[in-house]
Write a protein that holds these residues in place. Structure first.
Motif, PDB file in Angstrom:
ATOM      1  N   ILE A 123     -21.100 -32.844 -37.100  1.00  0.00           N
ATOM      2  CA  ILE A 123     -21.645 -32.329 -38.362  1.00  0.00           C
ATOM      3  C   ILE A 123     -21.884 -33.493 -39.323  1.00  0.00           C
ATOM      4  N   PRO A 124     -23.098 -33.622 -39.875  1.00  0.00           N
ATOM      5  CA  PRO A 124     -23.350 -34.687 -40.858  1.00  0.00           C
ATOM      6  C   PRO A 124     -22.546 -34.447 -42.135  1.00  0.00           C
ATOM      7  N   LEU A 125     -22.469 -35.482 -42.965  1.00  0.00           N
ATOM      8  CA  LEU A 125     -21.806 -35.344 -44.260  1.00  0.00           C
ATOM      9  C   LEU A 125     -22.455 -34.205 -45.022  1.00  0.00           C
ATOM     10  N   ARG A 126     -21.627 -33.306 -45.555  1.00  0.00           N
ATOM     11  CA  ARG A 126     -22.145 -32.093 -46.189  1.00  0.00           C
ATOM     12  C   ARG A 126     -22.925 -32.411 -47.472  1.00  0.00           C
ATOM     13  N   GLN A 127     -24.116 -31.846 -47.554  1.00  0.00           N
ATOM     14  CA  GLN A 127     -24.843 -31.822 -48.811  1.00  0.00           C
ATOM     15  C   GLN A 127     -24.505 -30.485 -49.469  1.00  0.00           C
ATOM     16  N   GLN A 187     -10.140 -16.438 -47.678  1.00  0.00           N
ATOM     17  CA  GLN A 187     -11.408 -16.085 -47.037  1.00  0.00           C
ATOM     18  C   GLN A 187     -12.597 -16.685 -47.794  1.00  0.00           C
ATOM     19  N   ILE A 188     -12.446 -16.785 -49.115  1.00  0.00           N
ATOM     20  CA  ILE A 188     -13.507 -17.403 -49.910  1.00  0.00           C
ATOM     21  C   ILE A 188     -13.587 -18.900 -49.611  1.00  0.00           C
ATOM     22  N   VAL A 189     -12.423 -19.525 -49.456  1.00  0.00           N
ATOM     23  CA  VAL A 189     -12.364 -20.958 -49.169  1.00  0.00           C
ATOM     24  C   VAL A 189     -13.015 -21.288 -47.833  1.00  0.00           C
ATOM     25  N   ASP A 190     -13.053 -20.318 -46.930  1.00  0.00           N
ATOM     26  CA  ASP A 190     -13.668 -20.548 -45.623  1.00  0.00           C
ATOM     27  C   ASP A 190     -15.127 -20.985 -45.731  1.00  0.00           C
ATOM     28  N   ALA A 191     -15.725 -20.774 -46.907  1.00  0.00           N
ATOM     29  CA  ALA A 191     -17.108 -21.212 -47.112  1.00  0.00           C
ATOM     30  C   ALA A 191     -17.234 -22.724 -47.007  1.00  0.00           C
ATOM     31  N   LEU A 192     -16.126 -23.447 -47.190  1.00  0.00           N
ATOM     32  CA  LEU A 192     -16.149 -24.907 -47.138  1.00  0.00           C
ATOM     33  C   LEU A 192     -15.775 -25.465 -45.768  1.00  0.00           C
ATOM     34  N   THR A 193     -15.579 -24.592 -44.789  1.00  0.00           N
ATOM     35  CA  THR A 193     -15.116 -25.039 -43.480  1.00  0.00           C
ATOM     36  C   THR A 193     -16.220 -25.754 -42.698  1.00  0.00           C
ATOM     37  N   ASP A 194     -15.901 -26.948 -42.215  1.00  0.00           N
ATOM     38  CA  ASP A 194     -16.742 -27.623 -41.230  1.00  0.00           C
ATOM     39  C   ASP A 194     -16.039 -27.645 -39.874  1.00  0.00           C
ATOM     40  N   TRP A 195     -14.731 -27.930 -39.901  1.00  0.00           N
ATOM     41  CA  TRP A 195     -13.935 -27.922 -38.675  1.00  0.00           C
ATOM     42  C   TRP A 195     -12.599 -27.250 -38.955  1.00  0.00           C
ATOM     43  N   VAL A 196     -12.049 -26.589 -37.961  1.00  0.00           N
ATOM     44  CA  VAL A 196     -10.693 -26.055 -38.024  1.00  0.00           C
ATOM     45  C   VAL A 196      -9.813 -26.949 -37.148  1.00  0.00           C
ATOM     46  N   ASN A 287      10.297 -25.928 -43.761  1.00  0.00           N
ATOM     47  CA  ASN A 287      10.614 -24.681 -43.059  1.00  0.00           C
ATOM     48  C   ASN A 287       9.543 -23.613 -43.281  1.00  0.00           C
ATOM     49  N   LEU A 288       8.292 -24.056 -43.227  1.00  0.00           N
ATOM     50  CA  LEU A 288       7.157 -23.160 -43.394  1.00  0.00           C
ATOM     51  C   LEU A 288       6.328 -23.130 -42.117  1.00  0.00           C
ATOM     52  N   ARG A 289       5.674 -22.012 -41.883  1.00  0.00           N
ATOM     53  CA  ARG A 289       4.761 -21.941 -40.748  1.00  0.00           C
ATOM     54  C   ARG A 289       3.515 -22.752 -41.079  1.00  0.00           C
ATOM     55  N   VAL A 290       2.899 -23.329 -40.059  1.00  0.00           N
ATOM     56  CA  VAL A 290       1.704 -24.150 -40.266  1.00  0.00           C
ATOM     57  C   VAL A 290       0.541 -23.237 -40.649  1.00  0.00           C
ATOM     58  N   PRO A 291      -0.124 -23.508 -41.770  1.00  0.00           N
ATOM     59  CA  PRO A 291      -1.249 -22.657 -42.178  1.00  0.00           C
ATOM     60  C   PRO A 291      -2.507 -22.985 -41.385  1.00  0.00           C
ATOM     61  N   LYS A 292      -3.535 -22.224 -41.601  1.00  0.00           N
ATOM     62  CA  LYS A 292      -4.842 -22.573 -41.053  1.00  0.00           C
ATOM     63  C   LYS A 292      -5.298 -23.858 -41.742  1.00  0.00           C
ATOM     64  N   ILE A 293      -5.682 -24.854 -40.943  1.00  0.00           N
ATOM     65  CA  ILE A 293      -6.062 -26.160 -41.496  1.00  0.00           C
ATOM     66  C   ILE A 293      -7.579 -26.296 -41.432  1.00  0.00           C
ATOM     67  N   ILE A 294      -8.180 -26.415 -42.583  1.00  0.00           N
ATOM     68  CA  ILE A 294      -9.631 -26.552 -42.688  1.00  0.00           C
ATOM     69  C   ILE A 294      -9.963 -27.987 -43.087  1.00  0.00           C
ATOM     70  N   LEU A 295     -10.883 -28.591 -42.345  1.00  0.00           N
ATOM     71  CA  LEU A 295     -11.392 -29.913 -42.711  1.00  0.00           C
ATOM     72  C   LEU A 295     -12.835 -29.756 -43.158  1.00  0.00           C
ATOM     73  N   SER A 296     -13.111 -30.210 -44.384  1.00  0.00           N
ATOM     74  CA  SER A 296     -14.454 -30.117 -44.938  1.00  0.00           C
ATOM     75  C   SER A 296     -15.047 -31.517 -45.043  1.00  0.00           C
ATOM     76  N   LEU A 315      -4.880 -24.392 -45.720  1.00  0.00           N
ATOM     77  CA  LEU A 315      -4.774 -25.745 -46.258  1.00  0.00           C
ATOM     78  C   LEU A 315      -6.114 -26.421 -46.045  1.00  0.00           C
ATOM     79  N   LEU A 316      -6.782 -26.768 -47.134  1.00  0.00           N
ATOM     80  CA  LEU A 316      -8.064 -27.446 -47.043  1.00  0.00           C
ATOM     81  C   LEU A 316      -7.887 -28.933 -47.317  1.00  0.00           C
ATOM     82  N   ILE A 317      -8.489 -29.755 -46.464  1.00  0.00           N
ATOM     83  CA  ILE A 317      -8.466 -31.210 -46.625  1.00  0.00           C
ATOM     84  C   ILE A 317      -9.902 -31.700 -46.476  1.00  0.00           C
TER      85      ILE A 317
END
Length: 486
Positions: A123-127, A187-196, A287-296, A315-317
């Protein structure tokens, strides 16, 4: 003869002694480009045993400006002008400071990054589209936009419901109607997902190509903007068999040469990050479960936690964060976000803002309204400003506590301080102005002044933190009061 002098030591930045000559050469090039027709001379010399740059700039008919730039751990400069306008001296000062900060951040090079998650689409750098910009502003800037958005929703709901619900219960109905925004934020943040990022795709690969400042713009304009996707795919195909191979730099240089760019292989770096392991290590500490990790794939360095329920958390990074920070610094930032998740900070801020809203509405309606009507609209606006400022000031306790807890749980206070210096330099510069730190405390922004956060984290290991909450409140109040006297 009228002489004006500006001088300053840039204590907020640090320059390695091995880069002194390179820094002066960089500044020489910048000033020669900017003031080419006005320069009398540019000389490299020494000042008090430190390397320096001497520049003379002339403007007809009688204006003469002499500039001294000293390369030191904390660079310094002096500008003296004869019959020179103060605005012109300020312009030179700003150029020196801006490009000094740029050099410290980049080493005087422009950087092109290609980000890959092996096994997932290239995926190219997001515009950023308008949708992405809206989501970013709402959830990942300073919460002010989310607050304004909530107020607009409140107005809309009021217009819809005021004929059906008794007026005294309408504010409560408005608050309850905004709950879905909190629940469905992930679910709204998922709009920024490029990779999981997951167990199956745990690794991020970063190709960092450095170009001299005078070649960078030409590369971006004539090559990168036209062929970025083709170049990215060719690089991946060339190095994907072994991302750690010593021959990768030459392979990448050869690909770039085919597109008309000559890059020395020594200025190409391939970095491999096991992001899933970093996140897993941090969340196990809490002592937390690992969240869904989104890389944008956004160059702006950022990380954010979203979600009230651990089973529905995200967790968005951004790739910009991975580019700027080393592994320890990335873990420290993730630890900050894990603290927000552990303590349900999104829910706490929602409750705080709800209490502020209900208090303001009912106090205005039942107690202060007759008084404010007599005093006028100005006093009503003052009340609103004070109320919202108090809300965001209290919210700063949450951010400071997340810093403190990350430092205590992970033992990486200095690493988090280093990360803040790298990703928060511009805000740090604003705070060094007169009353800049006080202004940061009073902004409608949940983040405390970054200078306060850095100083606290750098000495956190020397302090005995028993309760991060109480410690956070004490430190915030103390620094705010001290900032009033700076």
């Amino acid at each position: 003869m009228s002489i004006t002098i500006l001088q300053r030591e840039l204590k907020e930045v640090e320059l390695k002694d091995t880069l002194y000559d390179k820094y002066l050469d960089f500044m020489k090039e910048i000033l020669e480009t900017r003031f080419r027709e006005k320069l009398d001379y540019v000389i490299k010399s020494t000042y008090n045993m430190s390397p320096c740059l001497l520049i003379k700039i002339s403007q007809p008919p009688e204006t003469s400006v002499e500039v001294l730039i000293v390369a030191a751990r904390n660079p310094k400069y002096s500008i003296s002008g004869v019959h020179a306008r103060y605005e012109f001296l300020q312009e030179i000062s700003q150029i020196i400071e801006i490009y000094t900060y740029f050099f410290v951040e980049t080493g005087g090079f422009g950087h092109i990054y290609f980000i890959y998650v092996p096994g997932q689409p290239i995926i190219p750098l997001r515009q950023l589209t308008r949708k992405h910009k809206v989501v970013e502003k709402l959830f990942f800037e300073n919460m002010f936009y989310l607050f304004v958005f909530s107020m607009l929703i409140s107005v809309g709901i009021y217009l819809l419901l005021y004929t059906f619900i008794p007026l005294e219960y309408l504010p409560i109905a408005i608050i309850l109607s905004q709950t879905p925004l909190l629940i469905f934020a992930p679910q709204i943040v998922d709009a920024l997902t490029d990779w999981v990022i997951s167990k199956d795709s745990p690794t991020v690969v970063i190709v960092d190509i450095s170009l001299p400042f005078n070649e960078y713009d030409n590369f971006i304009r004539n090559i990168f903007n036209k062929y970025k996707y083709e170049i990215k795919r060719e690089i991946y195909n060339a190095i994907s068999n072994d991302f750690t191979s010593e021959g990768n730099n030459q392979k990448i240089a050869d690909i770039l040469k085919n597109y008309g760019a000559s890059v020395d292989p020594q200025y190409i770096r391939v970095k491999k990050i096991d992001l899933y392991s970093l996140v897993t290590t941090v969340f196990k500490k809490y002592n937390l479960r690992v969240p869904k990790i989104i890389l944008s794939n956004i160059i702006i360095p950022n990380a954010a936690a979203s979600g009230v329920l651990s089973s529905n958390s995200v967790l968005l990074i951004t790739s910009g964060l991975l580019v700027k920070l080393n592994d320890d610094e990335i873990m420290a930032v993730i630890g900050h976000e894990a603290s927000h998740m552990k303590n349900k900070d999104p829910l706490i801020f929602y409750l705080l803002s709800s209490v502020e809203y209900l208090t303001r509405v009912y106090i205005l309606a039942c107690v202060l309204y007759p008084l404010l009507i007599r005093l006028g609209l100005f006093f009503e606006l003052v009340y609103l400003y004070v109320s919202l400022t108090a809300l965001f000031f209290v919210a700063k306790f949450l951010e400071a506590r997340a810093d403190i807890e990350s430092a205590v749980v992970l033992g990486k206070g200095p690493a988090l301080a280093a990360a803040l210096k790298k990703i928060g330099l511009r805000r740090l510069l604003r705070e060094i102005k007169v009353y800049g730190r006080t202004r940061s405390w009073l902004l409608w922004d949940p983040h405390p002044p970054i200078a306060f956060r850095i100083l606290l984290l750098e000495k956190i290991q020397e302090l005995h933190v028993k309760n991060p909450w109480i410690f956070s409140i004490k430190c915030c109040l103390k620094d705010f009061l001290e900032s009033l006297t700076l």
